[in-house]
Motif scaffolding. Structure first.
Motif, PDB file in Angstrom:
ATOM      1  N   UNK A 114       0.827  -1.208   0.000  1.00  0.00           N
ATOM      2  CA  UNK A 114       0.000   0.000   0.000  1.00  0.00           C
ATOM      3  C   UNK A 114       0.861   1.258   0.000  1.00  0.00           C
ATOM      4  N   UNK A 115       1.904   1.272   0.799  1.00  0.00           N
ATOM      5  CA  UNK A 115       2.791   2.431   0.827  1.00  0.00           C
ATOM      6  C   UNK A 115       3.445   2.664  -0.521  1.00  0.00           C
ATOM      7  N   UNK A 116       3.808   1.582  -1.186  1.00  0.00           N
ATOM      8  CA  UNK A 116       4.467   1.706  -2.477  1.00  0.00           C
ATOM      9  C   UNK A 116       3.526   2.313  -3.521  1.00  0.00           C
ATOM     10  N   UNK A 117       2.269   1.923  -3.498  1.00  0.00           N
ATOM     11  CA  UNK A 117       1.300   2.516  -4.424  1.00  0.00           C
ATOM     12  C   UNK A 117       1.118   4.007  -4.133  1.00  0.00           C
ATOM     13  N   UNK A 118       1.070   4.366  -2.862  1.00  0.00           N
ATOM     14  CA  UNK A 118       0.913   5.778  -2.498  1.00  0.00           C
ATOM     15  C   UNK A 118       2.103   6.609  -2.972  1.00  0.00           C
ATOM     16  N   UNK A 119       3.277   5.990  -3.006  1.00  0.00           N
ATOM     17  CA  UNK A 119       4.503   6.726  -3.318  1.00  0.00           C
ATOM     18  C   UNK A 119       4.817   6.766  -4.804  1.00  0.00           C
ATOM     19  N   UNK A 120       4.205   5.878  -5.585  1.00  0.00           N
ATOM     20  CA  UNK A 120       4.584   5.789  -7.002  1.00  0.00           C
ATOM     21  C   UNK A 120       3.412   6.168  -7.907  1.00  0.00           C
ATOM     22  N   UNK A 121       2.917   5.240  -8.692  1.00  0.00           N
ATOM     23  CA  UNK A 121       1.984   5.585  -9.774  1.00  0.00           C
ATOM     24  C   UNK A 121       0.632   6.100  -9.283  1.00  0.00           C
TER      25      UNK A 121
END
Length: 368
Positions: A114-121
């Protein structure tokens, strides 16, 4: 009910549920009876387990009676009316126009994804003149510690939507109906809904430059990897992950509706409310792709499917090879881990068209 004493510790055995406790005291009543005072840690968790066990026993007994009588009473998704655990009503508030709403079906323990989605695309600040918001759909974890972590995550990001059902594979239909309900209650003005699983990379530049342009003005449309009716086998094998009971779709060997492979689905918002309402009258079926993107649209009627299978890949290597070219037109690629997500994200940034780069927030230009 059986009591077991070990020093000052007490265990109450209720068959398959055991209550750990600490003996505190005994009070003798006037009628000669005794009140046993016990301290039970995590009492609410125990009560919930007892309730779920009782409901399961009732449901199984009812189901067996109905099957024996040659009948089967249908069930409907519990998320149509049950209270939210976490609702995040402010995600879309004050954002108008809202160009894209990303709805993510995510396992409750997938904090890093979830954090990765918030930080990227799916970062809401990625583009300067296109608005995007993201909401994560969760069920309940099996332990209190994970729930505390989810509530802490919510306190930081405010984008969690959690329903009152166990977060399991067979409850994905509940999660999808929860999403439809939440969208029509709190985010009905979004111009395009993008539903994804949390292991999908979506190229935001292809999304905005190609797919948003083509589908945001459409009506009654679902855009996905389409599975045509009567082409997908209904698996009834004992050992299959997708095993379907004999009483479900009785008389059919293939699913009798068009539906989507649900890993990435674009939906025009004008049918979301209708599909949620349709869930109140559409018998529950645990295979979420068939239910959410097949049975519900069929009941709503006049829904157009657009097949974009060629624009997506469930094979990371195929996606990687595409992005190693000068320009890759794939909208979505399944990733195996966080490293794969970051790799494709960096490639997509490097391939963004001049128009998209002009729209990029300056903070992302540094990493592009």
């Amino acid at each position: 009910m059986t009591f077991f004493f070990d020093s000052n510790k007490l265990r109450v055995d209720l068959g398959d549920v055991e209550l750990p406790g600490v003996y505190k005291s005994v009070v003798r009543n006037q009628d000669g009876s005794l009140d046993l005072i016990i301290n039970i840690p995590a009492a609410m968790e125990v009560v919930q387990r007892l309730y779920e066990r009782q409901e399961m026993v009732k449901r199984n007994a009812r189901l067996q009676r109905e099957l024996s009588a040659g009948e089967y009473k249908t069930f409907y998704p519990l998320t149509t009316d049950s209270p939210y655990v976490i609702s995040s009503p402010d995600v879309c508030q004050g954002v108008d126009p809202l160009h894209v709403l990303v709805v993510v079906h995510t396992a409750v323990t997938n904090f890093q994804r979830r954090n990765l989605l918030r930080e990227t695309w799916a970062n809401k600040n990625l583009l300067t003149n296109r608005t995007l918001r993201i909401a994560f759909m969760l069920g309940l974890p099996t332990d209190v510690t994970t729930q505390v972590m989810v509530e802490n995550e919510q306190a930081v990001y405010g984008d969690i939507v959690q329903g009152r059902f166990k977060d399991t594979y067979h409850n994905l239909t509940h999660k999808g109906v929860l999403a439809y309900r939440w969208i029509q209650e709190y985010c009905p003005h979004a111009k395009l809904i993008v539903k994804v699983d949390d292991d999908m990379f979506v190229n935001p530049f292809v999304l905005h430059e190609v797919f948003y342009k083509e589908h945001s003005q459409a009506s009654r449309r679902i855009v996905c990897h389409v599975r045509l009716k009567s082409t997908s086998s209904i698996l009834r094998g004992q050992n299959s992950k997708w095993r379907v009971e004999d009483y479900e779709f009785r008389g059919y060997n293939h699913y009798p509706v068009d539906y989507c492979n649900g890993y990435t689905v674009l939906i025009t918002p004008d049918i979301v409310r209708a599909m949620f309402q349709a869930s109140r009258a559409t018998p529950f079926f645990w295979v979420d792709d068939v239910y959410l993107y097949g049975l519900l649209p069929q009941r709503v009627g006049r829904v157009e499917y657009v097949d974009i299978k060629s624009n997506m890949s469930l094979k990371f290597q195929t996606g990687l090879e595409c992005y190693q070219k000068t320009v890759c037109s794939l909208l979505a690629v399944n990733v195996r881990n966080e490293g794969d997500m970051l790799q494709l994200w960096k490639m997509a940034l490097a391939q963004a068209s001049p128009r998209m780069r002009d729209m990029l927030n300056k903070a992302f230009l540094v990493t592009a």
